[in-house]
Design a protein around this motif. Structure first.
Motif, PDB file in Angstrom:
ATOM      1  N   VAL A 104       0.853  -1.194   0.000  1.00 37.54           N
ATOM      2  CA  VAL A 104       0.000   0.000   0.000  1.00 37.54           C
ATOM      3  C   VAL A 104       0.886   1.241   0.000  1.00 37.54           C
ATOM      4  CG1 VAL A 104      -1.911   1.219   1.103  1.00 37.54           C
ATOM      5  CG2 VAL A 104      -1.722  -1.275   1.326  1.00 37.54           C
ATOM      6  N   THR A 105       0.760   2.065  -1.033  1.00 36.23           N
ATOM      7  CA  THR A 105       1.538   3.297  -1.143  1.00 36.23           C
ATOM      8  C   THR A 105       0.684   4.479  -0.715  1.00 36.23           C
ATOM      9  OG1 THR A 105       2.795   2.405  -3.019  1.00 36.23           O
ATOM     10  CG2 THR A 105       2.861   4.785  -2.682  1.00 36.23           C
ATOM     11  N   PHE A 106       1.167   5.231   0.266  1.00 38.18           N
ATOM     12  CA  PHE A 106       0.503   6.442   0.738  1.00 38.18           C
ATOM     13  C   PHE A 106       1.166   7.643   0.064  1.00 38.18           C
ATOM     14  CE2 PHE A 106      -0.697   3.254   3.688  1.00 38.18           C
ATOM     15  CZ  PHE A 106      -1.922   3.637   4.214  1.00 38.18           C
ATOM     16  N   VAL A 107       0.423   8.254  -0.851  1.00 34.57           N
ATOM     17  CA  VAL A 107       0.956   9.342  -1.671  1.00 34.57           C
ATOM     18  C   VAL A 107       0.607  10.679  -1.023  1.00 34.57           C
ATOM     19  CG1 VAL A 107       0.954  10.412  -3.949  1.00 34.57           C
ATOM     20  CG2 VAL A 107       0.675   7.934  -3.733  1.00 34.57           C
ATOM     21  N   LYS A 108       1.623  11.471  -0.695  1.00 35.07           N
ATOM     22  CA  LYS A 108       1.404  12.795  -0.102  1.00 35.07           C
ATOM     23  C   LYS A 108       0.935  13.749  -1.198  1.00 35.07           C
ATOM     24  CE  LYS A 108       5.509  11.991   0.975  1.00 35.07           C
ATOM     25  NZ  LYS A 108       6.959  12.016   1.293  1.00 35.07           N
ATOM     26  N   SER A 109      -0.289  14.236  -1.055  1.00 39.25           N
ATOM     27  CA  SER A 109      -0.874  15.107  -2.064  1.00 39.25           C
ATOM     28  C   SER A 109      -1.458  16.339  -1.375  1.00 39.25           C
ATOM     29  CB  SER A 109      -1.942  14.342  -2.862  1.00 39.25           C
ATOM     30  OG  SER A 109      -2.380  15.075  -3.976  1.00 39.25           O
ATOM     31  N   ALA A 110      -2.221  17.133  -2.121  1.00 42.60           N
ATOM     32  CA  ALA A 110      -2.895  18.314  -1.584  1.00 42.60           C
ATOM     33  C   ALA A 110      -4.262  18.418  -2.232  1.00 42.60           C
ATOM     34  CB  ALA A 110      -2.068  19.573  -1.847  1.00 42.60           C
ATOM     35  N   MET A 111      -5.182  19.133  -1.592  1.00 42.53           N
ATOM     36  CA  MET A 111      -6.558  19.186  -2.079  1.00 42.53           C
ATOM     37  C   MET A 111      -6.633  19.615  -3.544  1.00 42.53           C
ATOM     38  SD  MET A 111      -8.737  20.693   1.166  1.00 42.53           S
ATOM     39  CE  MET A 111     -10.326  20.471   0.371  1.00 42.53           C
ATOM     40  N   GLY A 112      -5.808  20.588  -3.929  1.00 45.96           N
ATOM     41  CA  GLY A 112      -5.867  21.118  -5.282  1.00 45.96           C
ATOM     42  C   GLY A 112      -5.119  20.320  -6.324  1.00 45.96           C
ATOM     43  N   ASN A 113      -4.405  19.263  -5.934  1.00 48.37           N
ATOM     44  CA  ASN A 113      -3.565  18.498  -6.868  1.00 48.37           C
ATOM     45  C   ASN A 113      -4.337  17.370  -7.559  1.00 48.37           C
ATOM     46  OD1 ASN A 113      -1.625  20.164  -5.832  1.00 48.37           O
ATOM     47  ND2 ASN A 113      -0.202  18.555  -5.249  1.00 48.37           N
ATOM     48  N   THR A 114      -5.522  17.682  -8.034  1.00 42.36           N
ATOM     49  CA  THR A 114      -6.359  16.666  -8.679  1.00 42.36           C
ATOM     50  C   THR A 114      -5.692  16.086  -9.916  1.00 42.36           C
ATOM     51  OG1 THR A 114      -8.294  17.913  -7.920  1.00 42.36           O
ATOM     52  CG2 THR A 114      -8.669  16.197  -9.561  1.00 42.36           C
ATOM     53  N   LEU A 115      -5.042  16.918 -10.700  1.00 35.17           N
ATOM     54  CA  LEU A 115      -4.394  16.457 -11.928  1.00 35.17           C
ATOM     55  C   LEU A 115      -3.286  15.458 -11.631  1.00 35.17           C
ATOM     56  CD1 LEU A 115      -4.388  16.738 -14.982  1.00 35.17           C
ATOM     57  CD2 LEU A 115      -2.832  18.682 -14.753  1.00 35.17           C
ATOM     58  N   ASN A 116      -2.517  15.708 -10.589  1.00 34.27           N
ATOM     59  CA  ASN A 116      -1.473  14.755 -10.190  1.00 34.27           C
ATOM     60  C   ASN A 116      -2.075  13.400  -9.826  1.00 34.27           C
ATOM     61  OD1 ASN A 116      -0.392  17.454  -9.967  1.00 34.27           O
ATOM     62  ND2 ASN A 116       1.331  16.614  -8.837  1.00 34.27           N
ATOM     63  N   ARG A 117      -3.132  13.442  -9.028  1.00 37.50           N
ATOM     64  CA  ARG A 117      -3.757  12.188  -8.581  1.00 37.50           C
ATOM     65  C   ARG A 117      -4.347  11.423  -9.768  1.00 37.50           C
ATOM     66  NH1 ARG A 117      -5.169  15.733  -4.385  1.00 37.50           N
ATOM     67  NH2 ARG A 117      -7.296  16.111  -5.169  1.00 37.50           N
ATOM     68  N   ASP A 118      -5.025  12.138 -10.669  1.00 37.32           N
ATOM     69  CA  ASP A 118      -5.619  11.456 -11.825  1.00 37.32           C
ATOM     70  C   ASP A 118      -4.549  10.851 -12.725  1.00 37.32           C
ATOM     71  OD1 ASP A 118      -8.238  11.832 -11.128  1.00 37.32           O
ATOM     72  OD2 ASP A 118      -8.510  13.662 -12.315  1.00 37.32           O
ATOM     73  N   THR A 119      -3.412  11.534 -12.871  1.00 38.52           N
ATOM     74  CA  THR A 119      -2.321  10.988 -13.683  1.00 38.52           C
ATOM     75  C   THR A 119      -1.808   9.693 -13.083  1.00 38.52           C
ATOM     76  OG1 THR A 119      -1.683  13.226 -14.383  1.00 38.52           O
ATOM     77  CG2 THR A 119      -0.048  11.477 -14.680  1.00 38.52           C
ATOM     78  N   ILE A 120      -1.668   9.655 -11.768  1.00 37.03           N
ATOM     79  CA  ILE A 120      -1.215   8.428 -11.096  1.00 37.03           C
ATOM     80  C   ILE A 120      -2.274   7.336 -11.221  1.00 37.03           C
ATOM     81  CG2 ILE A 120      -0.728   7.402  -8.828  1.00 37.03           C
ATOM     82  CD1 ILE A 120       0.728  10.002  -8.106  1.00 37.03           C
ATOM     83  N   ARG A 121      -3.554   7.698 -11.048  1.00 42.98           N
ATOM     84  CA  ARG A 121      -4.626   6.690 -11.136  1.00 42.98           C
ATOM     85  C   ARG A 121      -4.659   6.007 -12.497  1.00 42.98           C
ATOM     86  NH1 ARG A 121      -8.020  10.935  -8.475  1.00 42.98           N
ATOM     87  NH2 ARG A 121      -8.239  10.323  -6.276  1.00 42.98           N
ATOM     88  N   HIS A 122      -4.337   6.743 -13.549  1.00 41.00           N
ATOM     89  CA  HIS A 122      -4.394   6.172 -14.899  1.00 41.00           C
ATOM     90  C   HIS A 122      -3.088   5.498 -15.302  1.00 41.00           C
ATOM     91  CE1 HIS A 122      -7.953   8.816 -15.206  1.00 41.00           C
ATOM     92  NE2 HIS A 122      -8.355   7.963 -16.113  1.00 41.00           N
ATOM     93  N   THR A 123      -2.062   5.567 -14.447  1.00 37.48           N
ATOM     94  CA  THR A 123      -0.775   4.946 -14.784  1.00 37.48           C
ATOM     95  C   THR A 123      -0.420   3.919 -13.706  1.00 37.48           C
ATOM     96  OG1 THR A 123       0.371   6.861 -13.764  1.00 37.48           O
ATOM     97  CG2 THR A 123       0.030   6.911 -16.163  1.00 37.48           C
ATOM     98  N   TRP A 124       0.609   4.166 -12.922  1.00 35.03           N
ATOM     99  CA  TRP A 124       1.074   3.125 -12.011  1.00 35.03           C
ATOM    100  C   TRP A 124       0.082   2.831 -10.887  1.00 35.03           C
ATOM    101  CZ3 TRP A 124       2.025   4.389  -6.872  1.00 35.03           C
ATOM    102  CH2 TRP A 124       2.272   5.741  -6.570  1.00 35.03           C
ATOM    103  N   GLY A 125      -0.798   3.800 -10.554  1.00 39.08           N
ATOM    104  CA  GLY A 125      -1.813   3.538  -9.547  1.00 39.08           C
ATOM    105  C   GLY A 125      -2.912   2.611 -10.022  1.00 39.08           C
ATOM    106  N   SER A 126      -2.978   2.378 -11.337  1.00 34.21           N
ATOM    107  CA  SER A 126      -3.998   1.472 -11.879  1.00 34.21           C
ATOM    108  C   SER A 126      -3.588   0.011 -11.781  1.00 34.21           C
ATOM    109  CB  SER A 126      -4.276   1.818 -13.343  1.00 34.21           C
ATOM    110  OG  SER A 126      -3.176   1.473 -14.178  1.00 34.21           O
ATOM    111  N   VAL A 127      -2.319  -0.256 -11.522  1.00 30.03           N
ATOM    112  CA  VAL A 127      -1.828  -1.636 -11.424  1.00 30.03           C
ATOM    113  C   VAL A 127      -2.228  -2.195 -10.053  1.00 30.03           C
ATOM    114  CG1 VAL A 127       0.183  -3.147 -11.477  1.00 30.03           C
ATOM    115  CG2 VAL A 127       0.104  -1.107 -12.950  1.00 30.03           C
ATOM    116  N   SER A 128      -3.070  -3.208 -10.057  1.00 32.33           N
ATOM    117  CA  SER A 128      -3.566  -3.767  -8.798  1.00 32.33           C
ATOM    118  C   SER A 128      -2.902  -5.092  -8.423  1.00 32.33           C
ATOM    119  CB  SER A 128      -5.081  -3.965  -8.877  1.00 32.33           C
ATOM    120  OG  SER A 128      -5.412  -4.841  -9.946  1.00 32.33           O
TER     121      SER A 128
END
Length: 368
Positions: A104-128
């Motif tokens: 489980v990777t805990f990614v330090k983000s911020a409320m406004g960093n939606t684009l960063n989170r979506d980029t991760i979700r569609h790339t390495w965060g999509s690997v389950s």
């Protein structure tokens, strides 16, 4: 805000209204006053849902930003992830598969960093899943921002189930507390294995502008799992997936982003530590580090503090900090919000990494 009206107040108000009944101007004034009063109540109720959580935070924690002279307080969580969250299209992927590790990777983000989170979700965060390892991603964010950002984050959490929001500030200067919030949640919610060399859950910390080669990470998990005994390690090591710093010196120039005063840290060299871009460890080690943090003054830089100073406090030798046995596990890509080319390169590099995967793997289909 609470409003209290007793019986005596109501009685006096009625007497006053009756006495003034003959005066039309006074009746109009009273009507206008009561109308404005009710409108103000309505506006407060309309905002109540947003501020209710903020009030709860302040009632329980007067100030969650901890300074260097205070001990750490337990965080309050406003949104929590569901790490078992799966898209329906992924439920039949590799039926009957065995998993030796849950990472489980805990990614330090911020409320406004939606684009960063979506980029991760569609790339390495999509690997389950890859070759006997399950992977999950959780984004850790603070709680202070605009009502619009808060509402957007709630919708994002409902859609993806991967947001951990805690009652702290989102500013970079609060990154150590943000990292601890993820550790606190992991210590309570992730399965604990008293013998981590036999497998189990693993904790990782990452920044939200890092590209992780998930298969290279998997290889390192198994390599160190198999070779820790030969390396004289009784525990699973801390794998520095970005950089291992062994001779890093404190920055003494005031105003620098990484400035630290001699009063805060008097030594000329930091202890060995993993750079905070990405590192991973066993749940057992993470719990020890978190418990040590509760008895130690907060240090501004999360990576130096957690994998360096706190590691020394729990007695873990520096040789338990290890670099990748093969290729680099993670890379840094800056300025996602303003640099579209970086986002394109990020996605292309991820797809190139996946072409080299030889083990069966699963990917989540992410909602847009």
């Amino acid at each position: 805000m609470l409003f209290y009206i007793n019986n005596q107040t109501v009685y006096l108000y009625l007497q006053f209204t009756l006495a003034m009944n003959a005066n039309t101007n006074i009746r109009r004034f009273i009507f206008l006053f009561m109308s404005l009063f009710m409108v103000s109540i309505f506006l407060q109720i309309a905002q109540f849902q947003f501020f209710e959580r903020m009030i709860k935070c302040h009632n329980n924690v007067v100030n969650t930003r901890i300074n260097e002279e205070q001990n750490i307080k337990a965080p309050i969580f406003l949104m929590e992830p569901d790490i078992q969250h799966r898209n329906k299209s992924n439920t039949d992927c590799l039926p009957g598969r065995e998993s030796y590790f849950v990472h489980v990777t805990f990614v330090k983000s911020a409320m406004g960093n939606t684009l960063n989170r979506d980029t991760i979700r569609h790339t390495w965060g999509s690997v389950s899943h890859i070759g006997h390892v399950d992977f999950h991603t959780v984004f850790v964010v603070g709680s202070y921002g605009s009502e619009a950002n808060f509402t957007s984050l709630e919708e994002e959490s409902e859609k993806h189930g991967d947001i951990l929001q805690y009652s702290g500030d989102d500013e970079y200067g609060n990154i150590a507390e943000k990292t601890l919030a993820g550790m606190a949640w992991a210590a309570t919610n992730l399965p604990f294995n008293a013998k981590p060399l036999l497998g189990g859950s693993l904790y990782a910390s990452a920044d939200d502008d890092m590209l992780v080669d998930v298969d290279e990470l998997r290889k390192n998990l198994f390599n160190y799992f198999q070779h820790s005994g030969y390396l004289g390690m009784k525990l699973f090591p801390i794998i520095c997936g970005f950089k291992l710093a062994d001779k890093s010196k404190p920055q003494r120039i005031p105003g620098d982003k990484w400035f630290i005063s001699e009063a805060t840290f008097k030594w000329g060299v930091y202890p060995h530590f993993c750079h905070g871009g990405f590192y991973t460890m066993s749940i057992a080690t993470m719990r020890e580090l978190y418990e040590a943090s509760l008895k130690t003054n907060l240090f501004h830089f999360d990576d130096v503090w957690i994998t360096g100073i706190l590691r020394n406090i729990i007695g873990m030798p520096s040789n338990y900090l290890v670099a990748s046995m093969g290729s680099q596990i993670s890379e840094h890509y800056a300025a996602f919000e303003s640099n579209e080319l970086n986002r394109i390169n990020f996605r292309e590099k991820f797809e190139q990494n996946m072409l080299r995967v030889t083990q069966p793997y699963c990917r989540k289909v992410v909602e847009i």
